[in-house]
Design a protein around this motif. Structure first.
Motif, PDB file in Angstrom:
ATOM      1  N   LEU A 149       0.827  -1.201   0.000  1.00  7.18           N
ATOM      2  CA  LEU A 149       0.000   0.000   0.000  1.00  7.18           C
ATOM      3  C   LEU A 149       0.865   1.255   0.000  1.00  7.18           C
ATOM      4  O   LEU A 149       0.514   2.263  -0.612  1.00  7.18           O
ATOM      5  CB  LEU A 149      -0.930   0.002   1.216  1.00  7.18           C
ATOM      6  CG  LEU A 149      -1.873   1.201   1.329  1.00  7.18           C
ATOM      7  CD1 LEU A 149      -2.850   1.251   0.165  1.00  7.18           C
ATOM      8  CD2 LEU A 149      -2.630   1.183   2.652  1.00  7.18           C
ATOM      9  N   SER A 150       2.006   1.200   0.644  1.00 10.16           N
ATOM     10  CA  SER A 150       2.880   2.366   0.720  1.00 10.16           C
ATOM     11  C   SER A 150       3.402   2.789  -0.641  1.00 10.16           C
ATOM     12  O   SER A 150       3.813   3.933  -0.831  1.00 10.16           O
ATOM     13  CB  SER A 150       4.060   2.086   1.656  1.00 10.16           C
ATOM     14  OG  SER A 150       4.888   1.059   1.133  1.00 10.16           O
ATOM     15  N   ILE A 154      -4.034   5.527  -4.983  1.00 10.83           N
ATOM     16  CA  ILE A 154      -5.430   5.193  -4.723  1.00 10.83           C
ATOM     17  C   ILE A 154      -6.335   6.287  -5.287  1.00 10.83           C
ATOM     18  O   ILE A 154      -6.024   7.472  -5.205  1.00 10.83           O
ATOM     19  CB  ILE A 154      -5.684   5.050  -3.213  1.00 10.83           C
ATOM     20  CG1 ILE A 154      -4.694   4.057  -2.579  1.00 10.83           C
ATOM     21  CG2 ILE A 154      -7.121   4.614  -2.952  1.00 10.83           C
ATOM     22  CD1 ILE A 154      -4.753   2.662  -3.139  1.00 10.83           C
ATOM     23  N   ALA A 155      -7.466   5.874  -5.831  1.00 11.19           N
ATOM     24  CA  ALA A 155      -8.451   6.819  -6.364  1.00 11.19           C
ATOM     25  C   ALA A 155      -9.714   6.793  -5.517  1.00 11.19           C
ATOM     26  O   ALA A 155     -10.024   5.799  -4.855  1.00 11.19           O
ATOM     27  CB  ALA A 155      -8.794   6.476  -7.806  1.00 11.19           C
ATOM     28  N   SER A 180       0.494   6.185   1.562  1.00 10.93           N
ATOM     29  CA  SER A 180       0.502   5.681   0.186  1.00 10.93           C
ATOM     30  C   SER A 180       1.178   6.703  -0.713  1.00 10.93           C
ATOM     31  O   SER A 180       1.635   7.749  -0.252  1.00 10.93           O
ATOM     32  CB  SER A 180      -0.931   5.416  -0.296  1.00 10.93           C
ATOM     33  OG  SER A 180      -1.617   6.637  -0.543  1.00 10.93           O
ATOM     34  N   HIS A 181       1.227   6.422  -2.003  1.00  8.07           N
ATOM     35  CA  HIS A 181       1.765   7.387  -2.958  1.00  8.07           C
ATOM     36  C   HIS A 181       0.831   8.569  -3.170  1.00  8.07           C
ATOM     37  O   HIS A 181       1.196   9.548  -3.818  1.00  8.07           O
ATOM     38  CB  HIS A 181       2.032   6.698  -4.303  1.00  8.07           C
ATOM     39  CG  HIS A 181       3.388   6.110  -4.402  1.00  8.07           C
ATOM     40  ND1 HIS A 181       3.849   5.467  -5.528  1.00  8.07           N
ATOM     41  CD2 HIS A 181       4.420   6.060  -3.512  1.00  8.07           C
ATOM     42  CE1 HIS A 181       5.087   5.050  -5.331  1.00  8.07           C
ATOM     43  NE2 HIS A 181       5.447   5.389  -4.111  1.00  8.07           N
ATOM     44  N   GLY A 182      -0.395   8.478  -2.656  1.00  6.79           N
ATOM     45  CA  GLY A 182      -1.314   9.589  -2.775  1.00  6.79           C
ATOM     46  C   GLY A 182      -2.710   9.155  -3.171  1.00  6.79           C
ATOM     47  O   GLY A 182      -2.976   7.969  -3.413  1.00  6.79           O
ATOM     48  N   VAL A 183      -3.614  10.138  -3.219  1.00 12.78           N
ATOM     49  CA  VAL A 183      -5.011   9.905  -3.558  1.00 12.78           C
ATOM     50  C   VAL A 183      -5.396  10.815  -4.714  1.00 12.78           C
ATOM     51  O   VAL A 183      -5.036  11.996  -4.734  1.00 12.78           O
ATOM     52  CB  VAL A 183      -5.932  10.180  -2.355  1.00 12.78           C
ATOM     53  CG1 VAL A 183      -7.390   9.884  -2.708  1.00 12.78           C
ATOM     54  CG2 VAL A 183      -5.508   9.352  -1.144  1.00 12.78           C
ATOM     55  N   TYR A 201      -3.960   2.682 -11.222  1.00 13.86           N
ATOM     56  CA  TYR A 201      -4.216   2.774  -9.789  1.00 13.86           C
ATOM     57  C   TYR A 201      -4.117   1.372  -9.201  1.00 13.86           C
ATOM     58  O   TYR A 201      -4.456   0.385  -9.860  1.00 13.86           O
ATOM     59  CB  TYR A 201      -5.637   3.269  -9.493  1.00 13.86           C
ATOM     60  CG  TYR A 201      -5.960   4.672  -9.907  1.00 13.86           C
ATOM     61  CD1 TYR A 201      -5.069   5.719  -9.731  1.00 13.86           C
ATOM     62  CD2 TYR A 201      -7.220   4.968 -10.436  1.00 13.86           C
ATOM     63  CE1 TYR A 201      -5.400   7.018 -10.096  1.00 13.86           C
ATOM     64  CE2 TYR A 201      -7.562   6.258 -10.798  1.00 13.86           C
ATOM     65  CZ  TYR A 201      -6.648   7.275 -10.631  1.00 13.86           C
ATOM     66  OH  TYR A 201      -6.992   8.554 -10.977  1.00 13.86           O
ATOM     67  N   GLU A 202      -3.728   1.317  -7.926  1.00 10.38           N
ATOM     68  CA  GLU A 202      -3.802   0.043  -7.209  1.00 10.38           C
ATOM     69  C   GLU A 202      -5.181  -0.179  -6.593  1.00 10.38           C
ATOM     70  O   GLU A 202      -5.595  -1.322  -6.375  1.00 10.38           O
ATOM     71  CB  GLU A 202      -2.736  -0.015  -6.111  1.00 10.38           C
ATOM     72  CG  GLU A 202      -1.365  -0.470  -6.571  1.00 10.38           C
ATOM     73  CD  GLU A 202      -0.677   0.555  -7.464  1.00 10.38           C
ATOM     74  OE1 GLU A 202       0.083   0.139  -8.358  1.00 10.38           O
ATOM     75  OE2 GLU A 202      -0.874   1.779  -7.258  1.00 10.38           O
TER      76      GLU A 202
END
Length: 266
Positions: A149-150, A154-155, A180-183, A201-202
């Motif tokens: 997750l890091s 994520i959207a 995380s890498h961001g939203v 996206y993951e």
């Protein structure tokens, strides 16, 4: 008509309607936008696009019914029903932001068997049919292989009219921003789901959604090897008003994060 043929004919029709939307975007008159609710916009483009989709899909599969956002047809099919969002991302369209799509799924009895999402500005057609891998413009796609997750992007979609769960929602966003890498928030659920399917996206989560927002995209994610559920983990995400979609390797972790912050109703 055989399912693969129905699917291919539907893709052709959706691309034709996509061209109509693209042309209309060049001279769109925002004065003609209707407000059907707080922050809920609809334009003549939505309505005309849906009319063309309903008419065309009805010719492809005459016995089918429709679950369509603008209510162009209320016909219910005994076996087949098309689930249609003629312009997912209307607010983006109205404001001239280039992220919006057509989303069409075919439901056979209670099972989605075909899903098509056309992102109009990039001319990207995400699609899947039962028994086959998901594709983007004809090439096979799969969800991200990222296991952390890091290292994930994520959207989501921000609430725009129902704010009763805002504090829970902001808690989830805070955790993800820090871990995380961001939203990202693009404004089209169908596009967000498609981007999960092809690994951009993951993961993706959102609530206050309708069947036409998610049916096609969720199916495309599943056929690309991803997992999809509601926030409580069950599979009633098409009509369940909320969705979590992600690669299998981060599904349990992201589900746990959401459940820890969300006041789930069982």
């Amino acid at each position: 008509m055989e399912l693969n043929t129905i699917h291919e004919e539907a893709i052709k029709l959706i691309k034709e309607v996509g061209e109509f939307i693209k042309i209309e975007s060049q001279n769109f008159n925002s004065d003609k936008v209707e407000h059907t609710g707080f922050n809920d916009l609809v334009s003549y483009v939505d309505k005309e696009a849906e009319k063309r989709l309903v008419e065309g899909l009805g010719r492809i599969l005459p016995e089918s019914g429709f679950i369509a956002e603008e209510g162009t047809s209320t016909k219910t099919g005994e076996t087949y029903n098309w689930i249609i969002d003629p312009l997912d991302g209307t607010t983006n369209f109205v404001h001239g932001l280039p992220v919006y799509s057509i989303s069409v799924a075919l439901q056979q009895d209670n099972e989605i068997v075909s899903g098509i999402v056309l992102e109009i500005n990039k001319d990207e057609c995400f699609e899947a049919v039962k028994g086959s891998r998901s594709r983007l413009n004809g090439k096979s796609i799969s969800v991200s292989k990222n296991t952390s997750l890091s290292q994930s992007l994520i959207a989501t979609g921000f609430p725009y009219y129902n704010f009763d769960k805002m504090d829970d929602y902001l808690s989830i966003l805070k955790f993800l921003m820090e871990n995380s890498h961001g939203v990202r928030r693009l404004g089209s659920a169908a596009v967000d789901l498609s981007y999960v399917a092809c690994g951009r996206y993951e993961g993706y989560f959102e609530y206050n959604l309708n069947a036409w927002d998610v049916a096609a995209g969720a199916f495309i994610v599943q056929q690309a090897g991803g997992q999809v559920s509601r926030f409580n983990g069950d599979s009633d995400f098409i009509f369940g008003r909320e969705i979590l979609s992600c690669s299998p390797d981060i599904y349990k972790e992201l589900l746990t994060i959401i459940q820890n912050q969300w006041k789930l109703k069982h």
